[in-house]
Design an enzyme around this catalytic site. Structure first.
Site, PDB file in Angstrom:
ATOM      1  N   ALA A   1      56.977  61.326  -1.244  1.00  0.00           N
ATOM      2  CA  ALA A   1      57.022  60.553   0.396  1.00  0.00           C
ATOM      3  C   ALA A   1      57.585  58.877  -0.857  1.00  0.00           C
ATOM      4  O   ALA A   1      57.911  59.040  -2.041  1.00  0.00           O
ATOM      5  CB  ALA A   1      56.059  59.946   1.097  1.00  0.00           C
TER       6      ALA A   1
ATOM      7  N   GLY B   1      54.097  64.833  -0.827  1.00  0.00           N
ATOM      8  CA  GLY B   1      55.235  65.571   0.083  1.00  0.00           C
ATOM      9  C   GLY B   1      55.807  66.756  -0.813  1.00  0.00           C
ATOM     10  O   GLY B   1      55.975  67.717   0.089  1.00  0.00           O
TER      11      GLY B   1
ATOM     12  N   GLU C   1      53.681  69.221  -1.184  1.00  0.00           N
ATOM     13  CA  GLU C   1      52.916  69.930   0.768  1.00  0.00           C
ATOM     14  C   GLU C   1      54.106  70.481   1.127  1.00  0.00           C
ATOM     15  O   GLU C   1      54.084  71.902   1.790  1.00  0.00           O
ATOM     16  CB  GLU C   1      52.811  68.744   1.543  1.00  0.00           C
ATOM     17  CG  GLU C   1      50.912  67.913   1.155  1.00  0.00           C
ATOM     18  CD  GLU C   1      51.308  66.856   1.919  1.00  0.00           C
ATOM     19  OE1 GLU C   1      50.205  67.119   2.145  1.00  0.00           O
ATOM     20  OE2 GLU C   1      52.225  66.254   2.103  1.00  0.00           O
TER      21      GLU C   1
ATOM     22  N   GLU D   1      48.448  60.724  -3.407  1.00  0.00           N
ATOM     23  CA  GLU D   1      48.247  60.068  -2.000  1.00  0.00           C
ATOM     24  C   GLU D   1      46.994  59.033  -2.041  1.00  0.00           C
ATOM     25  O   GLU D   1      46.785  57.802  -1.727  1.00  0.00           O
ATOM     26  CB  GLU D   1      47.963  60.523  -0.724  1.00  0.00           C
ATOM     27  CG  GLU D   1      49.415  60.726  -0.205  1.00  0.00           C
ATOM     28  CD  GLU D   1      49.531  62.574  -0.835  1.00  0.00           C
ATOM     29  OE1 GLU D   1      50.660  63.704  -0.333  1.00  0.00           O
ATOM     30  OE2 GLU D   1      49.387  62.705  -1.920  1.00  0.00           O
TER      31      GLU D   1
END
Length: 259
Positions: A63, A108, A111, A131
């Site tokens: 992110a 992310g 992900e 994270e």
């Protein structure tokens, strides 16, 4: 025109390129464009399979932390589901999807890869969900898709520690499906996707639904779902084409229409 998520189509394969230098950080624009491209991939009949990559150096390094650092609690309450939907948008595409992972696939970025059907990693790839080191947890599907893929214990280890794993360890734990030399990663992913470009699109969609939705059901309900989508394929042209071709010419010679 999309700013950071590019789509090209070649011989039935839709190629999605993440393009936000230097590391393809996933800001709001990228997430929104991923959601938009997923709709396009689903709707276009000329796209039969999908590859997503981030170029030769980095898949996506997570992110945009600067953007998230300024977000308030109220904003995250309102936006968290949109964030998850954007990062995991490829999971909604009812076609075979493949990630070509080079360099870093973190947070992310990992992900996104988890939202595809297959992950092909470069031998120099580094994967992780760091994270926790920011005081939060994965919010783009990581805790759910990772645990379903590699098991609860391994998922907790990666999430709790935030550590990165190399390609060999990722392959051993089932996080990726293949490891190839870095310079071959994209070509291998494209070749894998291309084998589906002339296949029975509706049957692929039915198989994907039966497998993925069935995982959330008990065995009896899953078998009922399988029976339902199996029967539904008998209303398709491809079922007729496939079976008639088999009877006349043997297996593997059908020319499907995707209808």
């Amino acid at each position: 025109m999309p700013e950071h998520v590019q789509l090209t189509v070649e011989d039935g394969v839709g190629v999605v390129r993440l393009d936000r230098p230097p590391v393809n950080a996933l800001n709001r624009t990228v997430r929104e464009e991923l959601a938009e491209v997923a709709v396009t991939l689903t709707a276009r009949e000329d796209i039969r399979a999908v590859v997503i990559h981030g170029g030769p150096k980095t898949f996506a390094a997570g992110a945009d932390v600067r953007e998230l650092a300024s977000a308030s609690h109220a904003e995250m309450v309102a936006q968290s589901r949109q964030i998850s939907a954007g990062i995991g948008a490829l999971a909604s595409v009812p076609k075979p999807t493949v990630s070509a992972i080079t360099g870093y696939a973190l947070g992310g970025g990992l992900e996104i890869a988890l939202s595809t059907d297959r992950r092909i990693a470069a031998d120099n790839a580094k994967l992780g969900l760091p994270e926790i080191l920011l005081g939060v947890i994965p919010g783009g599907g990581g805790t759910q898709r990772l645990a379903r893929l590699v098991g609860e214990a391994a998922a907790k280890d990666l999430v709790y520690t935030g550590r990165f794993v190399g390609a060999a360890e990722a392959l051993e734990m089932g996080l990726v499906d293949e490891v190839v030399p870095a310079e071959e990663t994209y070509d291998r992913a494209y070749a894998y996707a291309a084998q589906f470009a002339e296949g029975p699109t509706l049957a692929y969609a039915a198989a994907k639904k039966a497998i993925e939705d069935g995982l959330d059901l008990n065995l009896t309900s899953g078998l009922n779902l399988e029976s339902e989508v199996f029967a539904g394929l008998f209303a398709t042209d491809d079922r007729t084409i496939g079976m008639e071709s088999f009877l006349e010419h043997g297996p593997g010679k059908a020319r499907f229409t995707g209808r």
